[in-house]
Design a protein around this motif. Structure first.
Motif, mmCIF file in Angstrom:
data_model
loop_
_atom_site.group_PDB
_atom_site.id
_atom_site.type_symbol
_atom_site.label_atom_id
_atom_site.label_comp_id
_atom_site.label_asym_id
_atom_site.label_seq_id
_atom_site.Cartn_x
_atom_site.Cartn_y
_atom_site.Cartn_z
ATOM 1 N N ASN A 1 16.725 17.042 0.454
ATOM 2 C CA ASN A 1 18.165 16.981 0.261
ATOM 3 C C ASN A 1 18.516 16.961 -1.225
ATOM 4 N N THR A 2 17.906 16.043 -1.970
ATOM 5 C CA THR A 2 18.165 15.908 -3.398
ATOM 6 C C THR A 2 16.997 15.167 -4.026
ATOM 7 N N ILE A 3 17.072 14.944 -5.322
ATOM 8 C CA ILE A 3 16.029 14.209 -6.034
ATOM 9 C C ILE A 3 16.631 12.907 -6.558
ATOM 10 N N LEU A 4 15.927 11.800 -6.321
ATOM 11 C CA LEU A 4 16.353 10.495 -6.824
ATOM 12 C C LEU A 4 15.223 9.900 -7.649
ATOM 13 N N LYS A 5 15.593 9.118 -8.662
ATOM 14 C CA LYS A 5 14.599 8.450 -9.507
ATOM 15 C C LYS A 5 14.604 6.964 -9.161
ATOM 16 N N VAL A 6 13.437 6.439 -8.790
ATOM 17 C CA VAL A 6 13.277 5.029 -8.432
ATOM 18 C C VAL A 6 12.040 4.506 -9.153
ATOM 19 N N SER A 7 12.199 3.385 -9.852
ATOM 20 C CA SER A 7 11.090 2.775 -10.601
ATOM 21 C C SER A 7 10.342 3.798 -11.463
ATOM 22 N N ASN A 8 11.121 4.618 -12.141
ATOM 23 C CA ASN A 8 10.597 5.627 -13.077
ATOM 24 C C ASN A 8 9.749 6.722 -12.434
ATOM 25 N N HIS A 9 9.927 6.950 -11.141
ATOM 26 C CA HIS A 9 9.256 8.049 -10.448
ATOM 27 C C HIS A 9 10.311 8.919 -9.775
ATOM 28 N N ASN A 10 10.037 10.212 -9.696
ATOM 29 C CA ASN A 10 10.928 11.116 -8.982
ATOM 30 C C ASN A 10 10.531 11.187 -7.517
ATOM 31 N N TYR A 11 11.561 11.153 -6.679
ATOM 32 C CA TYR A 11 11.363 11.213 -5.233
ATOM 33 C C TYR A 11 12.275 12.276 -4.633
ATOM 34 N N HIS A 12 11.750 12.955 -3.626
ATOM 35 C CA HIS A 12 12.593 13.829 -2.800
ATOM 36 C C HIS A 12 13.287 12.939 -1.794
ATOM 37 N N HIS A 13 14.611 13.020 -1.726
ATOM 38 C CA HIS A 13 15.354 12.379 -0.642
ATOM 39 C C HIS A 13 15.376 13.410 0.476
ATOM 40 N N MET A 14 14.925 12.998 1.660
ATOM 41 C CA MET A 14 14.807 13.933 2.777
ATOM 42 C C MET A 14 15.607 13.413 3.967
ATOM 43 N N ILE A 15 16.141 14.343 4.728
ATOM 44 C CA ILE A 15 16.984 14.008 5.880
ATOM 45 C C ILE A 15 16.488 14.741 7.123
ATOM 46 N N ASN B 1 0.818 -1.207 0.000
ATOM 47 C CA ASN B 1 0.000 0.000 0.000
ATOM 48 C C ASN B 1 0.860 1.269 0.000
ATOM 49 N N ALA B 2 2.059 1.174 0.553
ATOM 50 C CA ALA B 2 2.945 2.335 0.628
ATOM 51 C C ALA B 2 3.866 2.466 -0.588
ATOM 52 N N ILE B 3 4.368 1.342 -1.097
ATOM 53 C CA ILE B 3 5.414 1.438 -2.136
ATOM 54 C C ILE B 3 4.896 1.230 -3.554
ATOM 55 N N HIS B 4 3.690 0.790 -3.713
ATOM 56 C CA HIS B 4 3.034 0.646 -5.019
ATOM 57 C C HIS B 4 3.924 -0.021 -6.063
ATOM 58 N N ASN B 5 4.295 0.724 -7.116
ATOM 59 C CA ASN B 5 5.019 0.118 -8.246
ATOM 60 C C ASN B 5 6.434 -0.339 -7.889
ATOM 61 N N ILE B 6 6.995 0.142 -6.811
ATOM 62 C CA ILE B 6 8.316 -0.350 -6.392
ATOM 63 C C ILE B 6 8.199 -1.832 -6.021
ATOM 64 N N ALA B 7 7.015 -2.232 -5.550
ATOM 65 C CA ALA B 7 6.785 -3.644 -5.214
ATOM 66 C C ALA B 7 6.935 -4.532 -6.448
ATOM 67 N N ASN B 8 6.533 -4.029 -7.605
ATOM 68 C CA ASN B 8 6.704 -4.794 -8.842
ATOM 69 C C ASN B 8 8.191 -5.025 -9.108
ATOM 70 N N THR B 9 8.985 -3.988 -8.935
ATOM 71 C CA THR B 9 10.426 -4.076 -9.161
ATOM 72 C C THR B 9 11.067 -5.056 -8.184
ATOM 73 N N LEU B 10 10.688 -4.976 -6.910
ATOM 74 C CA LEU B 10 11.288 -5.827 -5.881
ATOM 75 C C LEU B 10 10.877 -7.292 -5.990
ATOM 76 N N THR B 11 9.668 -7.531 -6.476
ATOM 77 C CA THR B 11 9.172 -8.905 -6.513
ATOM 78 C C THR B 11 9.255 -9.547 -7.892
ATOM 79 N N ASP C 1 7.531 10.438 -2.779
ATOM 80 C CA ASP C 1 7.143 10.585 -4.178
ATOM 81 C C ASP C 1 6.685 12.019 -4.442
ATOM 82 N N PHE C 2 7.122 12.578 -5.580
ATOM 83 C CA PHE C 2 6.673 13.916 -5.978
ATOM 84 C C PHE C 2 5.150 13.993 -6.002
ATOM 85 N N GLU C 3 4.497 12.856 -6.289
ATOM 86 C CA GLU C 3 3.045 12.829 -6.442
ATOM 87 C C GLU C 3 2.322 12.562 -5.121
ATOM 88 N N ASN C 4 3.028 12.742 -3.998
ATOM 89 C CA ASN C 4 2.413 12.509 -2.695
ATOM 90 C C ASN C 4 2.605 13.731 -1.793
#
Length: 184
Positions: free
Chosen positions: A167-181, A19-29, A149-152
């Motif tokens: 902190n920076t922007i990282l791309k994971v499973s074709n989505h942009n994410y804010h890396h936060m510290i 429910n939290a990671i959505h499409n990243i679950a496809n990549t991991l599994t 996720d940028f979309e959250n």
């Protein structure tokens, strides 16, 4: 009540992670069907070593029901934690050298935070963050990190309210994410 997940009680954990990671679950599994994704997540959760192992999961329970979780680990262990997952993916003819970068060295990385929809808005996520920040300090970390996720925007607002800084922007499973510290 917050406690470390138990290998023999993982009910609802894979659902909360999915429910939290959505499409990243496809990549991991390596799966596309929800039933198979959840089955593979259950397999990972019961393993002793990997990023999704029960040993990295802290659950929030109400009346013996897991209604929330936070999954976090030492960022310096990512290679060791990902190897079992990468090996499992090879059995499905998916050959990856590694997953996309989600964190940096010397961080206690919050991989996943999830609260069941019926229990959201009750401060459970905040309690999980307070717990994991204390755990990070106990383990000698100066900072915790996460991706959003940028979309959250709802999650972004919560994390900023809790003291996390972009902190920076990282791309994971074709989505942009804010890396936060957050320093702890």
């Amino acid at each position: 009540m917050i406690k470390q997940a138990q290998k023999n009680n993982i009910s609802n954990i894979s659902f909360l992670i999915f429910n939290a990671i959505h499409n990243i679950a496809n990549t991991l599994t390596g799966e596309n069907e929800e039933k198979e994704i959840l089955k593979t997540l259950d397999f990972y959760i019961t393993m002793e070593i990997n990023r999704l192992s029960y040993k990295n999961i802290y659950t929030y329970e109400i009346e013996n029901q897991i209604v929330g979780l936070i999954l976090a680990y030492n960022s310096n262990d990512v290679k060791k934690l990902d190897t079992p997952i990468l090996e499992h993916l090879k059995t499905k003819n998916i050959f990856l050298d590694s997953f996309e970068k989600e964190c940096f060295e010397d961080e206690f990385y919050i991989d996943t935070v999830s609260v069941s929809p019926n229990f959201q808005g009750k401060g459970i996520a905040k309690e999980l963050f307070i717990y994991i920040e204390k755990k990070a300090k106990e383990l000698g970390f100066d900072k915790v990190s996460l991706l959003v996720d940028f979309e959250n925007p709802k999650a972004l607002a919560l994390y900023e309210k809790l003291g996390f800084k972009k902190n920076t922007i990282l791309k994971v499973s074709n989505h942009n994410y804010h890396h936060m510290i957050k320093m702890v």
